[in-house]
Write a protein that holds these residues in place. Structure first.
Motif, short mmCIF file in Angstrom:
data_model
loop_
_atom_site.label_atom_id
_atom_site.label_comp_id
_atom_site.label_asym_id
_atom_site.label_seq_id
_atom_site.Cartn_x
_atom_site.Cartn_y
_atom_site.Cartn_z
N THR A 1 -2.41 -11.46 -7.36
CA THR A 1 -2.81 -10.05 -7.27
C THR A 1 -3.66 -9.73 -8.48
O THR A 1 -3.15 -9.58 -9.59
CB THR A 1 -1.58 -9.13 -7.21
N GLY B 1 0.82 -1.21 0.00
CA GLY B 1 0.00 0.00 0.00
C GLY B 1 0.85 1.25 0.00
O GLY B 1 1.83 1.36 -0.74
N ASP B 2 0.49 2.20 0.87
CA ASP B 2 1.19 3.47 0.92
C ASP B 2 2.62 3.34 1.43
O ASP B 2 3.41 4.30 1.34
CB ASP B 2 0.43 4.46 1.81
N GLU C 1 -5.46 -1.84 -8.40
CA GLU C 1 -4.58 -1.06 -7.55
C GLU C 1 -3.32 -1.83 -7.20
O GLU C 1 -2.20 -1.30 -7.25
CB GLU C 1 -5.31 -0.65 -6.27
N GLY C 2 -3.49 -3.11 -6.85
CA GLY C 2 -2.33 -3.93 -6.54
C GLY C 2 -1.42 -4.13 -7.74
O GLY C 2 -0.19 -4.09 -7.63
N ALA D 1 -1.06 -2.05 -10.18
CA ALA D 1 -0.38 -0.78 -10.41
C ALA D 1 0.84 -0.64 -9.50
O ALA D 1 1.90 -0.15 -9.92
CB ALA D 1 -1.34 0.38 -10.19
N ARG D 2 0.71 -1.09 -8.24
CA ARG D 2 1.86 -1.05 -7.33
C ARG D 2 2.96 -1.99 -7.82
O ARG D 2 4.16 -1.67 -7.72
CB ARG D 2 1.43 -1.44 -5.91
N ASP E 1 -6.41 -7.29 -8.39
CA ASP E 1 -7.05 -5.97 -8.37
C ASP E 1 -6.15 -4.96 -9.07
O ASP E 1 -4.92 -5.05 -9.05
CB ASP E 1 -7.32 -5.53 -6.93
#
Length: 275
Positions: free
Chosen positions: A119, A86-87, A123-124, A126-127, A121
């Motif tokens: 993974t 995450g962040d 968002e995941g 993209a990370r 999703d």
């Protein structure tokens, strides 16, 4: 803990395990790193590439490489770990950047890449791409091999490499594609690294990829403690079990076993440097 399988017959010529996690193997089987290296050497697997998957295991990989001359290190944040951070991803990447340049025993950046199996999703993913780009940049900055983890993400792995510019030396760790994807990687000059999964009955497409891999772009790995080859599938893996996969590859390719062992070692040196 699960009992370790027996040692196979030694290989006739020394060779190299091109990707393993000896420190993690201890958690699965209780086999310490020094004992794992001794067991590997007894069957003529005389060098290993110890691979980190987060900052802590990367630091450990470097320490092992500085302790044991038969070990070199690759350091990274695994794509699935990157997705979960995450962040905190940026801060962890900053911490890892210091590890990348910490020792001449660091010879690779990875395993990095994309994993769309665990993974899924956006968002995941993209990370994962953010972390992958950072690892690519470090490999180029420090002239290190890039060790790629690619699971269910073939097209996007190649897309990110094209967008960022691939480093000179790239290993497709635990290669999982078919012959068409193998050709796409080989056309880019990558090394393909085959684990015990190439021995699994259902994986004929993977064996067809093996068939078209030139001798000078071929590697074999354990990815221990995972992916134990037949006939030991399901039991803990370790570098001393690499001969099962090497013998399978030699038989599949109609190659002399000793010549294949020497070629695999030479290819590992071409990718990671001499050690």
């Amino acid at each position: 803990m699960t009992a370790l399988p027996p040692s196979p017959q030694p290989l006739p010529v020394p060779t190299t395990d091109a990707h393993t996690h000896a420190d993690s193997t201890r958690e699965f089987s209780g086999l310490g790193v020094a004992d794992a290296l001794a067991m590997a050497a007894a069957v003529n697997v005389t060098r290993i590439v110890e691979v980190g998957t987060d900052v802590a295991s990367s630091v450990t990989a470097v320490a092992l490489a500085e302790t044991f001359p038969q070990v070199v290190a690759a350091v990274a944040i695994h794509p699935n770990d990157a997705a979960r951070l995450g962040d905190r991803l940026g801060a962890e990447l900053d911490r890892l950047a210091a590890v990348v340049g910490s020792s001449d025993r660091v010879r690779g950046v990875g395993e990095t890449g994309l994993d769309y199996f665990r993974t899924r999703d956006a968002e995941g993913q993209a990370r994962q791409k953010e972390a992958f780009a950072a690892h690519i940049a470090w490999a180029k900055e420090h002239d290190l091999a890039l060790v790629i983890h690619d699971r269910d993400a073939h097209a996007d792995v190649l897309h990110v490499l094209a967008a960022e510019g691939a480093p000179e030396r790239v290993q497709m760790h635990c290669f999982s594609g078919d012959a068409a994807f193998a050709r796409a990687c080989l056309d880019r000059g990558f090394w393909l690294s085959f684990p015990g999964t190439v021995t699994f009955t259902a994986n004929e497409a993977l064996r067809e990829a093996l068939d078209i891999t030139p001798d000078d772009r071929l590697l074999v790995e354990t990815d221990a403690p995972y992916l134990t080859p037949m006939p030991l599938r399901g039991r803990p893996n370790s570098s001393y079990l690499l001969p099962h996969t090497v013998r399978f590859v030699a038989e599949r390719r109609g190659a002399d076993l000793g010549e294949l062992c020497a070629r695999l070692a030479a290819n590992a040196s071409a990718l990671f440097g001499e050690w």
